[in-house]
Design a protein around this motif. Structure first.
Motif, PDB file in Angstrom:
ATOM      1  N   VAL A   1      -4.573   8.034 -11.339  1.00  9.88           N
ATOM      2  CA  VAL A   1      -3.514   8.410 -10.417  1.00  9.88           C
ATOM      3  C   VAL A   1      -3.078   9.835 -10.727  1.00  9.88           C
ATOM      4  O   VAL A   1      -2.900  10.204 -11.885  1.00  9.88           O
ATOM      5  CB  VAL A   1      -2.327   7.428 -10.529  1.00  9.88           C
ATOM      6  N   ARG A   2      -2.957  10.647  -9.674  1.00  3.35           N
ATOM      7  CA  ARG A   2      -2.600  12.047  -9.824  1.00  3.35           C
ATOM      8  C   ARG A   2      -1.784  12.463  -8.612  1.00  3.35           C
ATOM      9  O   ARG A   2      -1.699  11.712  -7.646  1.00  3.35           O
ATOM     10  CB  ARG A   2      -3.849  12.904  -9.962  1.00  3.35           C
ATOM     11  N   PRO A   3      -1.209  13.656  -8.619  1.00  3.68           N
ATOM     12  CA  PRO A   3      -0.436  14.097  -7.451  1.00  3.68           C
ATOM     13  C   PRO A   3      -1.292  14.116  -6.179  1.00  3.68           C
ATOM     14  O   PRO A   3      -2.456  14.511  -6.214  1.00  3.68           O
ATOM     15  CB  PRO A   3       0.009  15.507  -7.842  1.00  3.68           C
TER      16      PRO A   3
ATOM     17  N   VAL B   1      14.302   5.740  -4.262  1.00  6.10           N
ATOM     18  CA  VAL B   1      13.527   6.607  -3.379  1.00  6.10           C
ATOM     19  C   VAL B   1      14.442   6.988  -2.213  1.00  6.10           C
ATOM     20  O   VAL B   1      15.010   6.113  -1.563  1.00  6.10           O
ATOM     21  CB  VAL B   1      12.247   5.915  -2.855  1.00  6.10           C
ATOM     22  N   PRO B   2      14.599   8.277  -1.928  1.00  5.56           N
ATOM     23  CA  PRO B   2      15.493   8.675  -0.830  1.00  5.56           C
ATOM     24  C   PRO B   2      14.912   8.303   0.534  1.00  5.56           C
ATOM     25  O   PRO B   2      13.686   8.346   0.733  1.00  5.56           O
ATOM     26  CB  PRO B   2      15.619  10.183  -0.984  1.00  5.56           C
ATOM     27  N   ASP B   3      15.796   7.973   1.452  1.00  2.68           N
ATOM     28  CA  ASP B   3      15.388   7.599   2.796  1.00  2.68           C
ATOM     29  C   ASP B   3      14.571   8.707   3.461  1.00  2.68           C
ATOM     30  O   ASP B   3      13.643   8.430   4.231  1.00  2.68           O
ATOM     31  CB  ASP B   3      16.633   7.276   3.633  1.00  2.68           C
ATOM     32  N   THR B   4      14.888   9.942   3.154  1.00  5.14           N
ATOM     33  CA  THR B   4      14.190  11.082   3.764  1.00  5.14           C
ATOM     34  C   THR B   4      12.718  11.167   3.342  1.00  5.14           C
ATOM     35  O   THR B   4      11.932  11.851   3.997  1.00  5.14           O
ATOM     36  CB  THR B   4      14.887  12.404   3.406  1.00  5.14           C
TER      37      THR B   4
ATOM     38  N   PRO C   1       6.212  -1.927  -3.502  1.00  7.55           N
ATOM     39  CA  PRO C   1       7.281  -0.918  -3.452  1.00  7.55           C
ATOM     40  C   PRO C   1       7.826  -0.541  -4.827  1.00  7.55           C
ATOM     41  O   PRO C   1       8.264   0.593  -5.026  1.00  7.55           O
ATOM     42  CB  PRO C   1       8.354  -1.563  -2.567  1.00  7.55           C
ATOM     43  N   VAL C   2       7.775  -1.458  -5.774  1.00 13.18           N
ATOM     44  CA  VAL C   2       8.219  -1.138  -7.136  1.00 13.18           C
ATOM     45  C   VAL C   2       7.333  -0.038  -7.721  1.00 13.18           C
ATOM     46  O   VAL C   2       7.827   0.956  -8.264  1.00 13.18           O
ATOM     47  CB  VAL C   2       8.205  -2.391  -8.042  1.00 13.18           C
TER      48      VAL C   2
ATOM     49  N   LEU D   1       6.010   5.771  -8.990  1.00 13.30           N
ATOM     50  CA  LEU D   1       5.152   6.945  -8.808  1.00 13.30           C
ATOM     51  C   LEU D   1       5.891   8.070  -8.089  1.00 13.30           C
ATOM     52  O   LEU D   1       5.681   9.248  -8.394  1.00 13.30           O
ATOM     53  CB  LEU D   1       3.885   6.550  -8.057  1.00 13.30           C
ATOM     54  N   TYR D   2       6.771   7.721  -7.159  1.00 10.76           N
ATOM     55  CA  TYR D   2       7.577   8.744  -6.487  1.00 10.76           C
ATOM     56  C   TYR D   2       8.481   9.444  -7.499  1.00 10.76           C
ATOM     57  O   TYR D   2       8.550  10.674  -7.536  1.00 10.76           O
ATOM     58  CB  TYR D   2       8.415   8.122  -5.354  1.00 10.76           C
ATOM     59  N   ARG D   3       9.168   8.645  -8.318  1.00 10.03           N
ATOM     60  CA  ARG D   3      10.074   9.217  -9.328  1.00 10.03           C
ATOM     61  C   ARG D   3       9.304  10.068 -10.336  1.00 10.03           C
ATOM     62  O   ARG D   3       9.858  11.002 -10.906  1.00 10.03           O
ATOM     63  CB  ARG D   3      10.868   8.120 -10.022  1.00 10.03           C
ATOM     64  N   ALA D   4       8.025   9.783 -10.533  1.00  8.29           N
ATOM     65  CA  ALA D   4       7.197  10.584 -11.439  1.00  8.29           C
ATOM     66  C   ALA D   4       6.736  11.882 -10.775  1.00  8.29           C
ATOM     67  O   ALA D   4       6.076  12.705 -11.410  1.00  8.29           O
ATOM     68  CB  ALA D   4       5.983   9.773 -11.890  1.00  8.29           C
ATOM     69  N   GLY D   5       7.066  12.062  -9.497  1.00  7.12           N
ATOM     70  CA  GLY D   5       6.743  13.308  -8.800  1.00  7.12           C
ATOM     71  C   GLY D   5       5.327  13.409  -8.276  1.00  7.12           C
ATOM     72  O   GLY D   5       4.830  14.508  -8.051  1.00  7.12           O
ATOM     73  N   LEU D   6       4.660  12.266  -8.052  1.00  7.01           N
ATOM     74  CA  LEU D   6       3.262  12.314  -7.617  1.00  7.01           C
ATOM     75  C   LEU D   6       3.087  12.537  -6.124  1.00  7.01           C
ATOM     76  O   LEU D   6       1.985  12.850  -5.671  1.00  7.01           O
ATOM     77  CB  LEU D   6       2.531  11.042  -8.047  1.00  7.01           C
ATOM     78  N   PHE D   7       4.139  12.398  -5.339  1.00  5.54           N
ATOM     79  CA  PHE D   7       4.089  12.639  -3.900  1.00  5.54           C
ATOM     80  C   PHE D   7       5.507  12.791  -3.385  1.00  5.54           C
ATOM     81  O   PHE D   7       6.458  12.339  -4.016  1.00  5.54           O
ATOM     82  CB  PHE D   7       3.365  11.508  -3.143  1.00  5.54           C
ATOM     83  N   SER D   8       5.623  13.435  -2.219  1.00  7.88           N
ATOM     84  CA  SER D   8       6.951  13.627  -1.627  1.00  7.88           C
ATOM     85  C   SER D   8       7.159  12.785  -0.381  1.00  7.88           C
ATOM     86  O   SER D   8       8.288  12.615   0.066  1.00  7.88           O
ATOM     87  CB  SER D   8       7.176  15.105  -1.292  1.00  7.88           C
TER      88      SER D   8
END
Length: 177
Positions: free
Chosen positions: A29-31, A92-95, A46-47, A52-59
Motif C-alpha cells: 500500500v502506497r500513496p 474522515v472529513p465529509d469533504t 470503512p475502518v 489509510l486516509y489518516r495516514a495520508g495515502l489519499f485525499s
C-alpha cells in the motif's frame, strides 16, 4: 459463532483458508490518487479506509454499494451510506468522501465509482481498492478489465482468516461466500 450456527468441519475451514490465502493480493500500500471502499457486509472496509486516509495515502475516498443482498438488514440504507457514516465517525472529513449508492456487484462498484469520480472532475492514474480480504483478487481482476488505464492496488484489513471470522461473527456465512 452463534449457538444456532452449525459447526464448521476442520476440512471446510482448511479449504476456506486455502481460498482465503489465494484471494489476498499482498500489494504494498502506497500513496494513490483515490481510494474506493467496495461495498460489502464488512465494516472492516470503512475502518481500514479511515486508517489509510489518516495516514495520508489519499485525499479522496469513494464508498460504493447499494443495499447488501447477503445481509440486507445489516445496512438497510445501503452499504456506501453506512460506510460513509462509519468513516465520518472515525475522523474522515465529509469533504473527502464521494458516494456511489447503486452498485450491486464488483463490476458495478468499479463502473459506477469511475462515473462518480469523472463527474467530480477526478481522473486518477492510481487507484486503491479496499475490500473484504477475500475480495481482493476479484476486485483487482474486475478493475483491470473495466478500467485498464489506471494502475490498481488492492488492500484490506490485515487479518488472518480466524481473526476475520471472529470479526464477522458468522463463520458459515464467510466460508459459504
Amino acid at each position: 459463532m452463534t449457538d444456532n450456527q452449525p459447526a464448521i468441519t476442520d476440512e471446510a475451514r482448511h479449504q476456506a483458508t486455502l481460498i482465503w490465502d489465494y484471494h489476498r493480493m499482498h500489494h504494498d500500500v502506497r500513496p494513490v490518487d483515490v481510494a474506493i471502499g467496495l461495498g460489502s457486509h464488512d465494516l472492516g472496509v470503512p475502518v481500514f479506509c479511515a486508517e489509510l486516509y489518516r495516514a495520508g495515502l489519499f485525499s479522496t475516498l469513494v464508498f460504493t454499494g447499494g443495499p447488501n443482498p447477503t445481509a440486507p438488514e445489516r445496512f438497510p440504507r445501503g452499504e456506501a451510506v453506512h460506510f460513509r457514516e462509519h468513516a465520518l465517525d472515525l475522523g474522515v472529513p465529509d469533504t473527502a468522501i464521494l458516494l456511489e449508492t447503486k452498485a450491486r456487484n464488483t463490476g458495478e462498484n468499479i463502473t459506477f465509482s469511475r462515473q462518480v469520480l469523472a463527474a467530480a472532475g477526478i481522473a486518477p492514474a492510481w487507484v486503491l481498492l479496499v475490500s473484504m480480504p477475500y475480495m481482493e483478487r476479484r476486485s483487482f481482476a474486475t478493475a483491470r478489465k473495466l478500467w485498464p488505464e489506471v494502475e490498481v492496488i488492492c488492500a484490506s484489513q490485515p487479518l488472518v482468516f480466524d481473526d476475520y471470522l471472529k470479526s464477522i461473527g458468522d463463520d458459515k456465512m464467510v466460508i459459504d461466500m
